[in-house]
Structures are given as C-alpha cells and as structure tokens.
Write a protein that holds these residues in place. Structure first.
Motif, PDB file in Angstrom:
ATOM      1  N   MET A 235      82.489   0.043  21.959  1.00  0.00           N
ATOM      2  CA  MET A 235      81.854  -0.602  21.900  1.00  0.00           C
ATOM      3  C   MET A 235      82.768  -2.287  22.090  1.00  0.00           C
ATOM      4  O   MET A 235      83.801  -2.314  21.106  1.00  0.00           O
ATOM      5  CB  MET A 235      81.326  -1.493  20.924  1.00  0.00           C
ATOM      6  CG  MET A 235      80.409  -2.694  20.612  1.00  0.00           C
ATOM      7  SD  MET A 235      79.118  -2.650  22.021  1.00  0.00           S
ATOM      8  CE  MET A 235      77.922  -1.747  21.355  1.00  0.00           C
ATOM      9  N   PRO A 236      83.151  -3.594  22.414  1.00  0.00           N
ATOM     10  CA  PRO A 236      83.835  -4.561  22.209  1.00  0.00           C
ATOM     11  C   PRO A 236      83.928  -5.196  20.884  1.00  0.00           C
ATOM     12  O   PRO A 236      83.483  -4.704  20.152  1.00  0.00           O
ATOM     13  CB  PRO A 236      83.578  -5.711  23.371  1.00  0.00           C
ATOM     14  CG  PRO A 236      82.645  -4.689  24.525  1.00  0.00           C
ATOM     15  CD  PRO A 236      81.686  -3.828  23.464  1.00  0.00           C
ATOM     16  N   PRO A 237      85.306  -5.778  20.626  1.00  0.00           N
ATOM     17  CA  PRO A 237      85.213  -6.187  19.660  1.00  0.00           C
ATOM     18  C   PRO A 237      83.474  -7.744  18.907  1.00  0.00           C
ATOM     19  O   PRO A 237      84.126  -7.785  19.947  1.00  0.00           O
ATOM     20  CB  PRO A 237      86.967  -6.679  19.110  1.00  0.00           C
ATOM     21  CG  PRO A 237      87.527  -6.797  20.737  1.00  0.00           C
ATOM     22  CD  PRO A 237      86.301  -5.530  21.347  1.00  0.00           C
ATOM     23  N   LEU A 238      83.501  -7.685  18.186  1.00  0.00           N
ATOM     24  CA  LEU A 238      83.200  -8.529  17.755  1.00  0.00           C
ATOM     25  C   LEU A 238      81.942  -9.046  18.399  1.00  0.00           C
ATOM     26  O   LEU A 238      81.037 -10.451  18.178  1.00  0.00           O
ATOM     27  CB  LEU A 238      84.264  -9.993  18.166  1.00  0.00           C
ATOM     28  CG  LEU A 238      85.621 -10.537  18.330  1.00  0.00           C
ATOM     29  CD1 LEU A 238      86.189 -11.907  18.493  1.00  0.00           C
ATOM     30  CD2 LEU A 238      85.230 -10.247  15.638  1.00  0.00           C
ATOM     31  N   VAL A 239      81.250  -8.027  18.477  1.00  0.00           N
ATOM     32  CA  VAL A 239      79.835  -7.707  18.840  1.00  0.00           C
ATOM     33  C   VAL A 239      78.894  -6.924  18.141  1.00  0.00           C
ATOM     34  O   VAL A 239      78.789  -5.955  18.123  1.00  0.00           O
ATOM     35  CB  VAL A 239      80.446  -6.519  20.449  1.00  0.00           C
ATOM     36  CG1 VAL A 239      78.422  -6.137  20.869  1.00  0.00           C
ATOM     37  CG2 VAL A 239      80.921  -7.245  21.245  1.00  0.00           C
ATOM     38  N   GLU A 240      78.161  -7.364  17.488  1.00  0.00           N
ATOM     39  CA  GLU A 240      77.544  -7.576  16.667  1.00  0.00           C
ATOM     40  C   GLU A 240      76.600  -6.980  16.875  1.00  0.00           C
ATOM     41  O   GLU A 240      75.620  -7.316  17.777  1.00  0.00           O
ATOM     42  CB  GLU A 240      76.739  -8.797  16.038  1.00  0.00           C
ATOM     43  CG  GLU A 240      78.215  -9.692  14.844  1.00  0.00           C
ATOM     44  CD  GLU A 240      77.620 -11.027  14.763  1.00  0.00           C
ATOM     45  OE1 GLU A 240      76.682 -10.925  13.855  1.00  0.00           O
ATOM     46  OE2 GLU A 240      78.138 -12.033  14.127  1.00  0.00           O
ATOM     47  N   ALA A 241      75.563  -5.705  15.988  1.00  0.00           N
ATOM     48  CA  ALA A 241      75.011  -5.071  16.808  1.00  0.00           C
ATOM     49  C   ALA A 241      73.081  -5.913  16.799  1.00  0.00           C
ATOM     50  O   ALA A 241      72.511  -5.706  18.026  1.00  0.00           O
ATOM     51  CB  ALA A 241      74.677  -3.618  15.738  1.00  0.00           C
ATOM     52  N   ASP A 242      73.274  -6.773  16.251  1.00  0.00           N
ATOM     53  CA  ASP A 242      71.387  -7.667  16.235  1.00  0.00           C
ATOM     54  C   ASP A 242      72.242  -8.164  17.247  1.00  0.00           C
ATOM     55  O   ASP A 242      71.122  -9.255  17.319  1.00  0.00           O
ATOM     56  CB  ASP A 242      71.514  -7.941  14.762  1.00  0.00           C
ATOM     57  CG  ASP A 242      72.387  -8.969  14.639  1.00  0.00           C
ATOM     58  OD1 ASP A 242      73.606  -9.192  14.398  1.00  0.00           O
ATOM     59  OD2 ASP A 242      71.885 -10.051  13.316  1.00  0.00           O
TER      60      ASP A 242
END
Length: 402
Positions: A235-242
């Motif tokens: 998962m790329p950095p800074l990608v929040e799940a919501d």
C-alpha cells in the motif's frame, strides 16, 4: 471515447445520490486516493533509453539524464532519497501529428542518489546498462503500446517490458490536498526510502527492493494532486484506509478540471494534441527538435489560433438544474440558434462530461447549447481556471477579426 456508469461508490464512507454532491464531497473530504486500474506500467531499460524516447515523444526526456540541481533536490532524511527527479507527461503521435498514447514517465532513484539500508551513506553507482525509466500508460492498450515501441526500437539498446503485474498506478487528490499542495506535503509523501524514519508504511513500501518509490505532484496540473507508481504488493504511504476510493471519483475530479487521460478518452489516430490542451498540460516541448508528428504540432502552434478545445461540460434541464438523463459519449452538441453542430461529447459521467467544442460558440450563454436528439438536455461549457490567459485572448481576438 469512453463512458463510466453514473453511479459512484465511496467504499469507506457515505455514498451520495447525485454526482454533483459527490464532487462537492471530493472538494471537502480530501485527500483521497485511488488505485488506477485503467493504467498499467511499462519499463524502458538500457543505455539508449533516453535517445530512443527523445526521437519519439512530444516532451524533452533529456531532462532525465541531466545532473540533478537544487531545483529538484529534496531534504535528506533517514527514509527519503537525497534527491529526486519529477515525472514528466508526454505523448506518442502518428507521423501526421495525431494522438496515439499518453505516458507519465518516472525515473526511479538510482542507488547513488539515495541512502543505503543503514542510512549511513549513498549506495553503489549503477552502470549505464541499468539506466531505466518507468511509464504509467493506458491499460486498455498495454500490449499494443509495447509492440508499437518495439517496432520503433530497431537497433537501439533498450528493453521494453510489461511490468504491470509488479507495479500499480495511484492518484492522491481532493480539495484539501490541492489547496495545500506544498513542498512540505510533497516531502512527507516522498518518505519511502531505506532506514528508520518518519513514515513506517513508506519504509514497508520500499522494503525488499533497491528503489525508493514516492508520490510526486502531478506533472500536468498541481490541482490534480499527487501521482505515483508503487509495488503492487504494498500500500502506498499516506493512503488512509477510510480515504481509499473508487477510480471513478478521480475521473470526476479530472472532468471538473477539463483534463482527459488515456486512449479511450483521447481518440487514437484522431485527436489533435493542442485541441486537447496538451501544451497547457506540459506534455509538449516546442524547442526539443524532431519527434514523430512534430511538424503538424509545431505548425499548428505557431499559427497561434486553436479554434476547438476540450472543455468541461454540465448537462442541465430547462430549469437550469443538473439533468439526470444519460448523455452518451459521441453525442453531438448543437447551437440552438443556428442549428449548427458546435462539437462532440467525448466523455460522460452522470451530469458531467468533457467535450471538444468550437470556442466561438461554446460560451454563448445559458440555454444556447443542447444535445442533438435530446433537445431538453442543455449543455453548459465551462472555462477551466487553469487555462492560460493567452488562450482566451487568442479566441477573443480571432472572433473580433472574423
């Protein structure tokens, strides 16, 4: 030309019933992130890579071979590359100067430009054979694109590989992100190198390979947000799940900006790059020298008048409210007064779309344009706020002379 279903999904947060409400939500709930399943990744590798691409593409790829100066340096931290090269947007054209493919080109950090695993110093220097560029391309024409570039290769020492299984394309966007698209934001988003550090997801994303993958400002427009390619198994950095959301929301974001992307939205073998605003999107260099299709592009540019351009559209009813009726790509936009064709809808998503329209008739005012065969569906053409002032002046001067 391509149309997505009008229904949009926000997987991790509340769905909305109208596309217009969704765009309002995009403006206020960012930054959002979308995995771009419509895009794939190709790798060009070998000592002739830059020379090969320089003779084919509309932009000046020699920049990737220049020494990195202060303008492209980033602040060295334990888990950041010491320097990075911004990506580039470019296109491959036919010999007649018509659009074929668009590409986002990335130069991965070389080992001498980033810290080693111990974060104590640079890595070893690679040889010329390992020089490589990655390209984010339209997934629907991936195999065809690879074969086309191989056809041009001849004796050039460059390998062209489909690496779509290994890498994925992502976009990070939204009103909050574009408003504060600053150096600090970009540096934070870039934290994917070796070492202990600020962003553990970034460290995880780069673990197991010699590359520091990172987010970059979209090379076309700052307001489009951040773009990057990342290993498919992370998962790329800074990608929040919501805040991970459907790619159709990114399409809506682009439509509102008046930006087409890919060979399905920009008709292959037909589209004239300057009519699709490629100059304003930083995809064309007018002083790089020869490339395939360069003659027509240069001649059109130096004439100074582009009579048709791609524009954002809104579809309205007689009351001026956004119409719920579906408008299909390929629909003709008509001038209600003269009965003449003004242009064509190229992309449609609910009550929004993109259209290639003649500027002389595009901005006549409310109710002046409609969809042929759907006369109750009015068309409002919107002038994007990123357009250079000179485009508007050229149109006004040409209209006055006419």
């Amino acid at each position: 030309m391509h149309c997505f279903k009008s229904s949009l999904r926000f997987p991790k947060f509340t769905a909305y019933s109208l596309v217009s409400n969704r765009f309002s939500h995009l403006e206020t709930s960012g930054p959002l992130a979308s995995l771009l399943e419509s895009r794939s990744v190709v790798r060009f590798r070998g000592p002739d890579t830059l020379k090969f691409l320089q003779g084919l593409l509309t932009n000046d790829v020699r920049r990737f071979g220049e020494p990195i100066g202060e303008r492209t340096s980033t602040l060295p931290t334990p888990n950041l590359p010491t320097v990075s090269v911004p990506p580039m947007y470019a296109a491959l054209l036919t010999p007649q100067g018509r659009f074929v493919y668009d590409l986002f080109l990335y130069k991965p950090p070389m080992s001498e430009a980033k810290l080693d695993r111990t974060a104590s110093g640079p890595g070893s220097h690679p040889d010329d054979e390992s020089f490589e560029l990655f390209a984010d391309v339209d997934a629907t024409v991936l195999d065809e694109l690879v074969q086309t570039f191989k056809k041009y290769r001849l004796r050039s020492k460059v390998e062209i590989e489909n690496v779509a299984e290994d890498f994925s394309c992502w976009q990070r966007y939204g009103g909050n992100l574009s408003e504060r698209s600053s150096s600090a934001e970009e540096l934070e988003a870039a934290s994917v190198g070796w070492g202990g550090g600020v962003d553990q997801s970034g460290v995880s994303a780069s673990h197991g390979n010699n590359l520091g993958w990172q987010w970059f400002k979209d090379p076309r427009l700052d307001s489009l947000g951040l773009r990057g390619i990342f290993p498919s198994d992370t998962m790329p950095p800074l990608v929040e799940a919501d805040k991970e959301t459907d790619e159709q929301n990114y399409l809506l974001w682009r439509i509102q900006k008046g930006v087409a992307e890919g060979s399905t939205e920009i008709p292959k073998g037909e589209a004239i790059p300057l009519e699709y605003n490629f100059a304003g999107l930083k995809a064309i260099s007018f002083d790089k020298g020869c490339y395939v299709g360069q003659e027509l592009v240069a001649r059109t540019h130096h004439r100074g008048v582009i009579r048709k351009r791609l524009l954002p559209l809104r579809f309205l009813n007689d009351s001026g409210e956004e119409a719920e009726k579906k408008v299909a790509p390929g629909s003709e936009v008509m001038d209600n007064t003269s009965g003449k064709k003004v242009g064509t809808v190229t992309t449609a998503l609910g009550c929004h779309g993109l259209g290639l329209l003649r500027l002389e008739e595009a901005f006549k005012g409310s109710g002046a344009l409609s969809i042929q065969g759907q006369e109750k569906v009015k068309v409002e053409a919107i002038r994007p706020d990123w357009w250079p002032v000179v485009w508007v002046q050229e149109h006004q001067q040409h209209s006055a002379v006419a």
